[in-house]
Write a protein that holds these residues in place. Structure first.
Motif, short mmCIF file in Angstrom:
data_model
loop_
_atom_site.label_atom_id
_atom_site.label_comp_id
_atom_site.label_asym_id
_atom_site.label_seq_id
_atom_site.Cartn_x
_atom_site.Cartn_y
_atom_site.Cartn_z
N LYS A 149 0.84 -1.19 0.00
CA LYS A 149 0.00 0.00 0.00
C LYS A 149 0.88 1.25 0.00
CE LYS A 149 -3.63 -2.25 2.75
NZ LYS A 149 -4.38 -2.21 4.03
N PHE A 150 0.32 2.36 -0.46
CA PHE A 150 1.05 3.61 -0.41
C PHE A 150 1.04 4.15 1.02
CE2 PHE A 150 -0.32 3.76 -4.97
CZ PHE A 150 0.95 3.72 -5.52
N PHE A 151 2.21 4.61 1.46
CA PHE A 151 2.27 5.23 2.77
C PHE A 151 1.49 6.53 2.78
CE2 PHE A 151 6.29 2.72 3.00
CZ PHE A 151 6.00 2.02 4.17
N ASN A 152 0.89 6.84 3.93
CA ASN A 152 0.22 8.13 4.11
C ASN A 152 0.30 8.50 5.59
OD1 ASN A 152 -1.91 6.73 5.51
ND2 ASN A 152 -2.78 6.19 3.52
N ASP A 153 -0.38 9.54 5.99
CA ASP A 153 -0.31 9.97 7.38
C ASP A 153 -1.56 9.58 8.17
OD1 ASP A 153 -1.98 11.65 6.04
OD2 ASP A 153 -1.05 13.52 6.71
N THR A 154 -2.34 8.62 7.62
CA THR A 154 -3.56 8.21 8.32
C THR A 154 -3.59 6.71 8.60
OG1 THR A 154 -4.68 8.08 6.15
CG2 THR A 154 -4.94 10.13 7.41
N ASP A 155 -3.91 5.90 7.56
CA ASP A 155 -4.11 4.48 7.81
C ASP A 155 -2.98 3.56 7.35
OD1 ASP A 155 -4.54 4.87 5.15
OD2 ASP A 155 -6.42 3.74 5.04
N ASN A 156 -1.90 4.11 6.81
CA ASN A 156 -0.73 3.29 6.48
C ASN A 156 0.52 4.09 6.82
OD1 ASN A 156 0.50 0.89 5.51
ND2 ASN A 156 0.98 1.89 3.58
N LYS A 157 0.73 4.22 8.09
CA LYS A 157 1.80 5.08 8.59
C LYS A 157 3.16 4.38 8.56
CE LYS A 157 -1.29 7.57 11.74
NZ LYS A 157 -1.54 7.96 13.15
N TYR A 158 4.19 5.20 8.37
CA TYR A 158 5.55 4.68 8.47
C TYR A 158 5.97 4.91 9.92
CZ TYR A 158 10.38 3.66 7.20
OH TYR A 158 11.64 3.10 7.11
N ASP A 159 5.71 3.92 10.77
CA ASP A 159 5.98 4.06 12.19
C ASP A 159 6.70 2.83 12.72
OD1 ASP A 159 4.01 2.13 12.23
OD2 ASP A 159 2.45 3.45 13.03
N LYS A 160 6.83 2.73 14.04
CA LYS A 160 7.58 1.63 14.65
C LYS A 160 6.92 0.28 14.37
CE LYS A 160 5.34 2.50 19.11
NZ LYS A 160 5.60 2.93 20.51
N TYR A 161 5.61 0.28 14.22
CA TYR A 161 4.91 -0.98 13.94
C TYR A 161 5.22 -1.46 12.52
CZ TYR A 161 2.46 0.42 18.15
OH TYR A 161 2.18 0.82 19.44
N HIS A 162 5.26 -0.50 11.61
CA HIS A 162 5.63 -0.88 10.25
C HIS A 162 7.10 -1.31 10.19
CE1 HIS A 162 5.58 -1.11 5.91
NE2 HIS A 162 6.79 -0.58 5.95
N LEU A 163 7.95 -0.64 10.95
CA LEU A 163 9.37 -1.00 10.97
C LEU A 163 9.53 -2.46 11.40
CD1 LEU A 163 12.24 0.10 10.58
CD2 LEU A 163 12.25 0.70 13.00
N TYR A 164 8.74 -2.88 12.38
CA TYR A 164 8.79 -4.27 12.81
C TYR A 164 8.26 -5.20 11.71
CZ TYR A 164 7.96 -8.60 15.33
OH TYR A 164 7.96 -9.92 15.70
N GLU A 165 7.17 -4.78 11.08
CA GLU A 165 6.61 -5.58 9.98
C GLU A 165 7.62 -5.71 8.85
OE1 GLU A 165 3.58 -7.21 9.88
OE2 GLU A 165 3.69 -6.73 12.02
N ASN A 166 8.35 -4.64 8.58
CA ASN A 166 9.36 -4.66 7.53
C ASN A 166 10.43 -5.71 7.82
OD1 ASN A 166 12.30 -3.67 6.89
ND2 ASN A 166 11.06 -2.73 5.29
N LEU A 167 10.80 -5.85 9.07
CA LEU A 167 11.89 -6.75 9.44
C LEU A 167 11.45 -8.20 9.57
CD1 LEU A 167 13.78 -4.60 12.09
CD2 LEU A 167 14.72 -5.48 9.95
N THR A 168 10.20 -8.42 9.94
CA THR A 168 9.78 -9.79 10.23
C THR A 168 9.04 -10.46 9.07
OG1 THR A 168 8.77 -11.17 11.95
CG2 THR A 168 7.50 -9.26 11.19
N ASN A 169 8.60 -9.66 8.09
CA ASN A 169 7.87 -10.21 6.94
C ASN A 169 8.78 -10.34 5.72
OD1 ASN A 169 4.92 -10.62 7.50
ND2 ASN A 169 5.20 -8.58 8.36
N PRO A 170 8.40 -11.21 4.79
CA PRO A 170 9.20 -11.33 3.57
C PRO A 170 9.11 -10.09 2.70
CG PRO A 170 7.20 -12.64 3.39
CD PRO A 170 7.28 -12.17 4.81
N CYS A 171 10.16 -9.84 1.92
CA CYS A 171 10.13 -8.77 0.92
C CYS A 171 9.28 -9.27 -0.25
CB CYS A 171 11.54 -8.47 0.43
SG CYS A 171 12.66 -7.93 1.73
#
Length: 323
Positions: free
Chosen positions: A218-240
């Motif tokens: 999804k496209f990042f935005n400032d509402t429902d798809n934030k680039y935050d600590k939760y996404h950072l964890y998802e980035n590290l634990t999920n496959p590319c």
């Protein structure tokens, strides 16, 4: 280290690298460029998470702004894979440079803690179905850490298991290559640093250029798809999801009536090519309007010399002017 040929032979590019290198030096405590020039052990460099995070970031960011300056073109969409997502976030102005430094430093520190896991990853000529049906039963602790195309993937897990897996593939004459040793990127084992990641705090904003998550597509935005600590964890634990990201971009292009798509990879080591996109990714995608002929990939030999980069720049200008 081959990427330094461009740094050493183009004063404009060198000035950009030096600028970001000096900025990161105040955060990491050392110069990425100096370390790259002085360190003779490439394996030691690749295992050094502080170096790989910092060097990849300043190289990709410098290359991005170098291309914009030379071509006078700004992309409609950008995305980064794994560590590259931080460079994409900064280039799109989703995060500030200070925030990028904060994330880079803390991410590298935390990933350094996972080296003791003794992990590894291997690029294979196996798709998801082949791996799940033919190999996962024998190697239940291995997992797909990157979906590359309809015909290839990267598998991660314990180094000892990866070596056994590699032996089986080689015995069957299946293409494979070890691509990383030490950490456990994009596996369930990243959970060992989950609490530390979720203690991080940083801000983001609405990007000026659309930037797609390589995790949730999804496209990042400032509402429902934030680039935050939760996404950072998802980035590290999920496959590319390289394959799925391209599929989503093609879908976006069709939904918005694009008649052509130009793909330009900016990385010291090329991951995509015209052949790769057209033979491995396009066949997995359903098109209404676009076709193989309307998808153009800038020649992506490894960007290590002036001839390659100038060819890429000229091709990008020509395609964007004439399509």
């Amino acid at each position: 280290k081959k990427s330094l040929l461009l740094y050493l032979n183009d004063s404009n590019f060198k000035s950009k690298i030096d600028y970001y290198d000096e900025k990161l030096k105040s955060v990491f405590g050392f110069s990425m460029i100096k370390k790259c020039l002085e360190e003779e052990d490439d394996i030691a460099l690749r295992r050094n998470q502080h170096f790989t995070h910092g060097m990849l970031f300043i190289y990709q960011v410098s290359l991005y702004f170098y291309f914009i300056e030379k071509t006078k073109r700004v992309p409609d969409i950008i995305f980064g894979v794994s560590c590259g997502e931080m460079a994409a976030a900064f280039c799109s102005e989703l995060i500030s440079f200070e925030t990028a430094c904060y994330i880079l430093y803390n991410r590298s520190c935390l990933l350094s803690k996972t080296i003791s896991f003794n992990g590894a990853s291997i690029a294979t000529r196996l798709n998801e179905k082949q791996f799940l049906e033919e190999y996962l039963p024998q190697f239940p602790d291995l997992q797909i850490i990157a979906y590359i195309s309809g015909r290839s993937s990267i598998i991660g897990g314990k180094n000892s298991e990866i070596l056994k897996f590699k032996k089986q593939l080689e015995d069957k004459n299946i293409q494979c290559m070890i691509v990383n040793e030490g950490a456990c990127f994009h596996t369930k084992h990243i959970s060992m640093i989950k609490d530390d990641i979720l203690q991080l705090e940083f801000e983001h904003k609405k990007p000026i250029t659309k930037v797609m998550s390589n995790v949730n597509l999804k496209f990042f935005n400032d509402t429902d798809n934030k680039y935050d600590k939760y996404h950072l964890y998802e980035n590290l634990t999920n496959p590319c999801r390289l394959l799925q990201t391209y599929q989503e971009i093609f879908k976006y292009a069709e939904d918005n009536n694009y008649t052509n798509v130009i793909i330009n990879e900016l990385s010291p080591k090329s991951f995509v090519s015209g052949t790769f996109i057209k033979e491995d990714i396009v066949p997995t995608t359903s098109f209404k309007y676009l076709s193989n002929a309307s998808i153009h990939v800038i020649p992506t030999n490894n960007i290590t010399d002036m001839e390659t980069i100038h060819n890429n720049i000229n091709n990008l200008i020509y395609l964007s002017d004439n399509l």
